[in-house]
Design a protein around this motif. Structure first.
Motif, PDB file in Angstrom:
ATOM      1  N   VAL A 144      53.902  67.832  65.498  1.00 43.16           N
ATOM      2  CA  VAL A 144      54.150  66.794  66.498  1.00 43.16           C
ATOM      3  C   VAL A 144      54.233  65.449  65.783  1.00 43.16           C
ATOM      4  O   VAL A 144      53.496  65.209  64.811  1.00 43.16           O
ATOM      5  CB  VAL A 144      53.009  66.786  67.542  1.00 43.16           C
ATOM      6  CG1 VAL A 144      53.124  65.623  68.500  1.00 43.16           C
ATOM      7  CG2 VAL A 144      53.001  68.099  68.321  1.00 43.16           C
ATOM      8  N   GLN A 145      55.106  64.602  66.252  1.00 44.84           N
ATOM      9  CA  GLN A 145      55.180  63.243  65.712  1.00 44.84           C
ATOM     10  C   GLN A 145      54.037  62.404  66.271  1.00 44.84           C
ATOM     11  O   GLN A 145      53.588  62.609  67.422  1.00 44.84           O
ATOM     12  CB  GLN A 145      56.506  62.590  66.074  1.00 44.84           C
ATOM     13  CG  GLN A 145      57.717  63.158  65.346  1.00 44.84           C
ATOM     14  CD  GLN A 145      57.648  62.933  63.842  1.00 44.84           C
ATOM     15  OE1 GLN A 145      57.779  63.869  63.063  1.00 44.84           O
ATOM     16  NE2 GLN A 145      57.444  61.687  63.431  1.00 44.84           N
ATOM     17  N   LYS A 146      53.606  61.452  65.480  1.00 48.10           N
ATOM     18  CA  LYS A 146      52.573  60.518  65.931  1.00 48.10           C
ATOM     19  C   LYS A 146      52.990  59.885  67.259  1.00 48.10           C
ATOM     20  O   LYS A 146      54.138  59.446  67.415  1.00 48.10           O
ATOM     21  CB  LYS A 146      52.364  59.426  64.875  1.00 48.10           C
ATOM     22  CG  LYS A 146      51.322  58.389  65.242  1.00 48.10           C
ATOM     23  CD  LYS A 146      51.209  57.318  64.169  1.00 48.10           C
ATOM     24  CE  LYS A 146      50.292  56.193  64.626  1.00 48.10           C
ATOM     25  NZ  LYS A 146      50.187  55.098  63.640  1.00 48.10           N
ATOM     26  N   GLY A 147      52.046  59.871  68.204  1.00 49.67           N
ATOM     27  CA  GLY A 147      52.328  59.306  69.524  1.00 49.67           C
ATOM     28  C   GLY A 147      52.814  60.338  70.528  1.00 49.67           C
ATOM     29  O   GLY A 147      52.867  60.059  71.737  1.00 49.67           O
ATOM     30  N   GLY A 148      53.172  61.514  70.059  1.00 49.42           N
ATOM     31  CA  GLY A 148      53.672  62.559  70.952  1.00 49.42           C
ATOM     32  C   GLY A 148      52.543  63.316  71.647  1.00 49.42           C
ATOM     33  O   GLY A 148      51.366  63.036  71.451  1.00 49.42           O
ATOM     34  N   ILE A 149      52.947  64.279  72.475  1.00 47.42           N
ATOM     35  CA  ILE A 149      51.973  65.110  73.195  1.00 47.42           C
ATOM     36  C   ILE A 149      51.917  66.490  72.552  1.00 47.42           C
ATOM     37  O   ILE A 149      52.953  67.131  72.347  1.00 47.42           O
ATOM     38  CB  ILE A 149      52.366  65.253  74.682  1.00 47.42           C
ATOM     39  CG1 ILE A 149      52.477  63.881  75.343  1.00 47.42           C
ATOM     40  CG2 ILE A 149      51.349  66.126  75.419  1.00 47.42           C
ATOM     41  CD1 ILE A 149      53.015  63.929  76.757  1.00 47.42           C
ATOM     42  N   SER A 150      50.709  66.939  72.241  1.00 47.51           N
ATOM     43  CA  SER A 150      50.502  68.283  71.704  1.00 47.51           C
ATOM     44  C   SER A 150      50.001  69.164  72.838  1.00 47.51           C
ATOM     45  O   SER A 150      49.086  68.770  73.579  1.00 47.51           O
ATOM     46  CB  SER A 150      49.469  68.255  70.577  1.00 47.51           C
ATOM     47  OG  SER A 150      49.831  67.341  69.567  1.00 47.51           O
ATOM     48  N   ILE A 151      50.590  70.342  72.955  1.00 43.54           N
ATOM     49  CA  ILE A 151      50.183  71.266  74.019  1.00 43.54           C
ATOM     50  C   ILE A 151      49.916  72.635  73.420  1.00 43.54           C
ATOM     51  O   ILE A 151      50.770  73.198  72.726  1.00 43.54           O
ATOM     52  CB  ILE A 151      51.261  71.375  75.119  1.00 43.54           C
ATOM     53  CG1 ILE A 151      51.558  70.002  75.729  1.00 43.54           C
ATOM     54  CG2 ILE A 151      50.810  72.360  76.205  1.00 43.54           C
ATOM     55  CD1 ILE A 151      52.707  69.996  76.716  1.00 43.54           C
ATOM     56  N   ILE A 152      48.733  73.156  73.689  1.00 42.00           N
ATOM     57  CA  ILE A 152      48.342  74.483  73.209  1.00 42.00           C
ATOM     58  C   ILE A 152      47.935  75.310  74.421  1.00 42.00           C
ATOM     59  O   ILE A 152      47.200  74.822  75.290  1.00 42.00           O
ATOM     60  CB  ILE A 152      47.172  74.392  72.210  1.00 42.00           C
ATOM     61  CG1 ILE A 152      47.524  73.440  71.054  1.00 42.00           C
ATOM     62  CG2 ILE A 152      46.823  75.772  71.669  1.00 42.00           C
ATOM     63  CD1 ILE A 152      46.353  73.094  70.157  1.00 42.00           C
ATOM     64  N   ASN A 153      48.399  76.549  74.464  1.00 41.40           N
ATOM     65  CA  ASN A 153      48.196  77.382  75.638  1.00 41.40           C
ATOM     66  C   ASN A 153      47.332  78.603  75.353  1.00 41.40           C
ATOM     67  O   ASN A 153      47.397  79.167  74.261  1.00 41.40           O
ATOM     68  CB  ASN A 153      49.549  77.865  76.177  1.00 41.40           C
ATOM     69  CG  ASN A 153      50.441  76.716  76.558  1.00 41.40           C
ATOM     70  OD1 ASN A 153      50.102  75.913  77.431  1.00 41.40           O
ATOM     71  ND2 ASN A 153      51.574  76.600  75.898  1.00 41.40           N
ATOM     72  N   CYS A 154      46.549  79.000  76.351  1.00 46.13           N
ATOM     73  CA  CYS A 154      45.735  80.210  76.240  1.00 46.13           C
ATOM     74  C   CYS A 154      45.774  80.995  77.540  1.00 46.13           C
ATOM     75  O   CYS A 154      45.926  80.414  78.613  1.00 46.13           O
ATOM     76  CB  CYS A 154      44.294  79.856  75.872  1.00 46.13           C
ATOM     77  SG  CYS A 154      44.116  79.366  74.147  1.00 46.13           S
TER      78      CYS A 154
END
Lengths: 113, 112
Positions: free
Chosen positions: B13-23
């Motif tokens: 992810v680029q700095k400032g972006g949103i990271s999404i991790i799913n479970c």
């Protein structure tokens, strides 16, 4: 602060050796756990203990045993080390304000050659 | 058989972006869902946790979204920073807290 200390950061052992991994906690926590961490597999529970001399198998206990003679110390024993036991081993205790948090040691990287 | 399935395995992810991790999970006996963050050379540490009676929990830039009917939950990291680069594990716990079931982990790399 909860402190969970594993006796070694890195260990190299030979196939067939008996290996002891030690974990010590500095508080009066009842639950202690041993996990192994492998890439792509996450953390898998080997054994846990809920009191002195009390233990239960986790999901992958084969090839391992444990010992808890004193409340603060939980030992993981590899009876006859094999190369497929090369892994990162993590000890944890259950604690926190609501006793719902797992606190981990820094891990022991074991290599079996 | 993995009790908790986690994706993706890695994320850039680029700095400032949103990271999404799913479970996702199957066992309806689970009633506590923590996320752990692990930096290289360290053990995992609790980041944020949720119980299934709420659909969202936010702590600073970190939010858990929980969908009980779908048996899924996710971690959102807003305004991602290079210091967030770490491995993230979701987990599911039964009521007696004797077993924590962890996902396979997501290695997050936030590029400056």
């Amino acid at each position: 602060d909860v402190k969970v200390t594993q006796s070694s950061r890195y260990l190299v052992k030979r196939t067939g050796e008996k290996v002891f991994l030690e974990c010590v906690q500095d508080m009066d926590h009842e639950n202690m756990f041993w996990y192994r961490q492998d890439p792509g597999l996450g953390l898998r529970l080997i054994y846990f203990s809920y009191d002195v001399k009390m233990k239960e198998k986790g999901d992958i206990p084969e090839g391992y045993s444990v010992s808890r003679e004193k409340k603060e110390r939980f030992s993981l024993i590899l009876e006859s080390a094999s190369t497929n036991q090369t892994s990162m081993y993590l000890c944890a205790i259950r604690g926190g304000r609501e006793n719902t948090e797992a606190f981990f040691g820094q891990g022991t990287r074991l290599t079996v050659v | 058989q993995q009790q908790v399935k986690q994706s993706p395995q890695s994320l850039i992810v680029q700095k400032g972006g949103i990271s999404i991790i799913n479970c996702a999970y199957e066992n309806t006996a689970f009633d506590y869902f923590p996320w752990y963050q692990q930096f290289p050379g360290k053990g995992p540490a609790l980041l944020i946790a949720i119980r299934p009676d709420v659909s969202e929990k936010k702590e600073g830039r970190f939010t858990i979204s929980f969908n009980k009917s779908a048996k899924q939950f996710s971690l959102h990291i807003m305004d991602s920073q290079p210091g967030d680069s770490a491995t993230y594990f979701c987990a599911a716990v039964e009521g007696n807290f004797n077993k924590f079931y962890f996902g396979s982990g997501t290695k997050l790399n936030v590029k400056p």
